[in-house]
Enzyme design. Structure first.
Site, PDB file in Angstrom:
ATOM      1  N   ASP A 141      43.170  37.104  45.332  1.00  0.00           N
ATOM      2  CA  ASP A 141      42.783  38.070  44.319  1.00  0.00           C
ATOM      3  C   ASP A 141      42.949  37.476  42.915  1.00  0.00           C
ATOM      4  O   ASP A 141      44.033  36.995  42.542  1.00  0.00           O
ATOM      5  CB  ASP A 141      43.648  39.334  44.453  1.00  0.00           C
ATOM      6  CG  ASP A 141      43.206  40.438  43.531  1.00  0.00           C
ATOM      7  OD1 ASP A 141      42.351  41.240  43.937  1.00  0.00           O
ATOM      8  OD2 ASP A 141      43.703  40.494  42.388  1.00  0.00           O
ATOM      9  N   ILE A 142      41.879  37.541  42.134  1.00  0.00           N
ATOM     10  CA  ILE A 142      41.893  36.937  40.797  1.00  0.00           C
ATOM     11  C   ILE A 142      42.903  37.631  39.891  1.00  0.00           C
ATOM     12  O   ILE A 142      43.579  36.992  39.081  1.00  0.00           O
ATOM     13  CB  ILE A 142      40.475  36.980  40.184  1.00  0.00           C
ATOM     14  CG1 ILE A 142      39.540  36.081  40.983  1.00  0.00           C
ATOM     15  CG2 ILE A 142      40.503  36.542  38.717  1.00  0.00           C
ATOM     16  CD1 ILE A 142      38.080  36.183  40.580  1.00  0.00           C
TER      17      ILE A 142
END
Length: 286
Positions: A241-242
């Site tokens: 997840d960024i």
């Protein structure tokens, strides 16, 4: 009307702050309330959840539900808002970790589920590989085009409705061709009874992962987010997840986003509440 008292801490104002990020949510921060679309059986209804207590002594009033549905609605709302989760235990777990500061800052913030598992899974698919602003825009178009409204609150389109759509119907909303296929395909799985969330809810994280990963368009990130925000599982850490990567970069003052090895190293000691580490890291940059 029904009144619910739970053990603190529970910061409903921070819950409303996070819910307000989604334009489909009917949040009234001034009155400390949110309108929640519920499907009880096949009956759509809208519950208003209003906080009348404090973070230390949380108390809520639920209105808008017919008396015959109140018990089931209260049970579902308890799941959505995770009213039985011991947040003080989780808070104390992180006091001897590097995340102590953000857990103190966001004290009493629970994981709040999406309002039903189906909409959670569809939202995860729609949000894949999009910036958050356009992801919300695309989801809003999807819901307002094919869903329905009750008492000013929007419900996601029923699986049976989406299963009958053509890819071109979603392309008109700016869906990519593949994303349109994925959304329609998942709806068909649910409408046909192949994918049953009530059965899935009773399975382990790994069993849920093994079943969902077989669906077109569903990868590890999607399953991890679904487990967190569809079922409220407490020990997920989506390292791809960024947002989490950016939050860790900020937390540890890194020059670049952390490597997977660094993320594994940072997260040692956060088990068995990795989902809460994820949530509070997201909160730290929102």
């Amino acid at each position: 009307m029904e009144t619910i008292k739970i053990d603190g801490p529970y910061n409903f104002d921070l819950v409303l702050d996070r819910l307000s990020l989604d334009p489909l949510h009917q949040v009234d921060a001034e009155n400390r309330s949110v309108f929640v679309p519920l499907m009880i059986g096949n009956e759509p209804m809208v519950a208003q959840v209003k906080a009348i207590g404090s973070t230390k002594a949380p108390e809520f009033v639920i209105t808008g539900i017919e008396e015959s549905f109140q018990d089931k609605a209260a049970e579902r709302l308890g799941e959505i808002f995770q009213w039985n989760t011991p947040l003080e235990t989780i808070h104390q777990h992180f006091q001897n970790t590097d995340l102590k500061g953000i857990f103190d800052q966001h004290y009493g913030t629970p994981i709040v589920l999406d309002f039903d598992p189906y909409s959670c899974l569809q939202k995860c698919i729609i949000h894949q590989q999009l910036n958050l602003s356009f992801a919300h825009t695309l989801t809003e178009r999807f819901v307002k085009t094919f869903g329905f409204e009750k008492d000013g609150v929007w419900f996601y389109p029923l699986p049976e409705t989406v299963a009958e759509l053509q890819v071109e119907d979603l392309r008109e909303l700016q869906f990519s061709g593949r994303k349109a296929e994925y959304v329609i395909g998942i709806a068909k799985e649910i409408a046909s009874g192949i994918l049953n969330f009530e059965e899935l809810k009773n399975k382990s994280d790994q069993e849920v992962f093994d079943q969902l990963i077989k669906l077109r368009g569903v990868g590890p990130w999607t399953v991890q987010n679904f487990l967190m925000f569809g079922f409220g599982r407490q020990n997920l850490f989506p390292m791809a997840d960024i947002g989490i990567q950016n939050a860790l970069k900020k937390q540890y003052q890194l020059e670049a986003k952390p490597t997977l090895q660094e993320m594994e190293s940072f997260s040692k000691g956060w088990d068995p509440y990795l989902s809460y580490a994820s949530l509070y890291l997201w909160r730290s940059i929102e």
